[in-house]
Design a protein around this motif. Structure first.
Motif, PDB file in Angstrom:
ATOM      1  N   ALA A 196       0.802  -0.991  -0.230  1.00 21.24           N
ATOM      2  CA  ALA A 196       0.235  -0.252   0.162  1.00 21.24           C
ATOM      3  C   ALA A 196       0.888   0.700  -0.122  1.00 21.24           C
ATOM      4  O   ALA A 196       0.627   1.865   0.450  1.00 21.24           O
ATOM      5  CB  ALA A 196      -1.439  -0.026   1.480  1.00 21.24           C
ATOM      6  N   PRO A 197       1.275   1.966  -1.288  1.00 22.01           N
ATOM      7  CA  PRO A 197       2.505   2.627  -1.036  1.00 22.01           C
ATOM      8  C   PRO A 197       1.551   3.647  -1.422  1.00 22.01           C
ATOM      9  O   PRO A 197       0.139   4.286  -0.948  1.00 22.01           O
ATOM     10  CB  PRO A 197       3.150   2.617  -2.608  1.00 22.01           C
ATOM     11  CG  PRO A 197       2.780   1.063  -2.724  1.00 22.01           C
ATOM     12  CD  PRO A 197       1.473   0.814  -2.573  1.00 22.01           C
ATOM     13  N   VAL A 198       2.121   5.030  -0.708  1.00 21.20           N
ATOM     14  CA  VAL A 198       1.487   6.454   0.202  1.00 21.20           C
ATOM     15  C   VAL A 198       2.610   7.488  -0.828  1.00 21.20           C
ATOM     16  O   VAL A 198       3.404   7.430  -0.639  1.00 21.20           O
ATOM     17  CB  VAL A 198       1.568   6.730   1.567  1.00 21.20           C
ATOM     18  CG1 VAL A 198       0.818   7.872   1.712  1.00 21.20           C
ATOM     19  CG2 VAL A 198       0.749   5.629   1.810  1.00 21.20           C
ATOM     20  N   VAL A 199       1.383   8.481  -1.622  1.00 18.11           N
ATOM     21  CA  VAL A 199       1.573   9.571  -2.290  1.00 18.11           C
ATOM     22  C   VAL A 199       3.315   9.200  -3.265  1.00 18.11           C
ATOM     23  O   VAL A 199       4.112  10.030  -3.062  1.00 18.11           O
ATOM     24  CB  VAL A 199       2.125  10.604  -1.685  1.00 18.11           C
ATOM     25  CG1 VAL A 199       0.604  11.291  -0.777  1.00 18.11           C
ATOM     26  CG2 VAL A 199       3.034  10.551  -0.149  1.00 18.11           C
ATOM     27  N   GLY A 200       3.571   7.361  -3.340  1.00 19.94           N
ATOM     28  CA  GLY A 200       4.931   7.216  -4.328  1.00 19.94           C
ATOM     29  C   GLY A 200       4.581   6.116  -4.234  1.00 19.94           C
ATOM     30  O   GLY A 200       5.397   5.599  -5.129  1.00 19.94           O
TER      31      GLY A 200
END
Length: 290
Positions: free
Chosen positions: A166-170
């Motif tokens: 679950a990558p966040v802003v990336g």
């Protein structure tokens, strides 16, 4: 014959007991990363727990990320372990992650001899599993910004180690194409097994715009990454839907082996963990096992 069957049954039970060590909190405390490992306040007795690897953003630290994400509270409610390690390259007041062939936020390539962060994080998972406290089939990875890029890179090159990410802003799907940085280089992201994916982003992010652009060394849009992961996960049906007045989701359905590919975008969301719903993230991650 009855005696033989009994002996075989006893030997199988013994072998199963040996194969899965009981959780030793002392072994967890002895790890070099002990201060960056959060054990949930409550857990099922003697049962190995899920593990979430939490990767900080560029020039940040694991301790900062653990504090700012509030993921420890989510872990306490749901009974999973969080580990928030530091990247292998010192930069600014913290660290950056080593993604070979791609400049860090400092604008230069990882130095020769820098720690192999894929190997380090894989070994960290192995060491936590060896304590008996972590279930090897329920290991997940998330990260913010540069940590989201590192989480994506782990998916590209070490997918079998993880049950979901679950990558966040990336979110990424391999290095930028050398001839056109606005496109992903498919040859650099060839996950060997499908890997369920739920990314989080904000449509007002100017550091890593979901439409592409931003830092000169990594400019392709989120849609290009989603499309590549859809191909890797064998998905065939693109979709978009509103989840609320402030959040919409776009992705691909009908994927192989129960995989998913989706990104949840917060309208007006910035380049920070504020675009994440921790409960929704955990609900997604916890549905998947390797």
């Amino acid at each position: 014959m009855p005696l033989l069957r009994l002996l075989i049954a006893l030997s199988l039970c013994f072998a199963a007991h040996v194969a899965r060590a009981e959780c030793s909190l002392g072994d967890v405390g002895a790890l070099p990363e002990r201060n960056l490992v959060h054990l949930p306040a409550t857990r099922a007795a003697a049962e190995p727990m899920p593990l979430v690897i939490l990767l900080h953003g560029s020039t940040g630290t694991g301790a900062d990320m653990l504090r700012d994400s509030h993921l420890a509270g989510t872990a306490d409610r749901h009974g999973f372990v969080v580990v928030a390690p530091d990247g292998g390259i010192a930069a600014g007041r913290g660290f950056v992650w080593n993604i070979p062939g791609v400049p860090t936020v400092t604008g230069v390539l990882p130095p020769e001899g820098a720690r192999d962060d894929v190997a380090y994080l894989s070994d960290l998972v192995d060491r936590l599993v060896a304590t008996g406290c972590v279930d090897a089939g329920r290991v997940y990875v998330t990260g913010l910004s540069g940590g989201g890029r590192m989480a994506s890179w782990l998916g590209c090159v070490a997918a079998p180690r993880f049950a979901a990410m679950a990558p966040v802003v990336g979110l990424r799907a391999g290095r930028p194409l050398a001839s056109d940085p606005a496109q992903a280089d498919a040859e650099t992201c060839r996950a060997s097994v499908p890997l369920p994916l739920l990314a989080f982003a904000g449509d007002a992010d100017t550091t890593n715009p979901i439409a592409g652009g931003g830092a000169p060394y990594w400019q392709y849009p989120q849609s290009a990454a989603l499309q590549r992961w859809a191909a890797l996960n064998g998905c065939s049906e693109p979709y978009a839907r509103n989840l609320s007045a402030t959040v919409y989701e776009q992705g691909y359905a009908r994927c192989e082996n129960g995989a998913t590919v989706a990104a949840r975008v917060t309208r007006g969301g910035q380049h920070s963990w504020s675009v994440v719903d921790n409960e929704a993230m955990w609900a997604f991650l916890s549905r998947h096992r390797r």
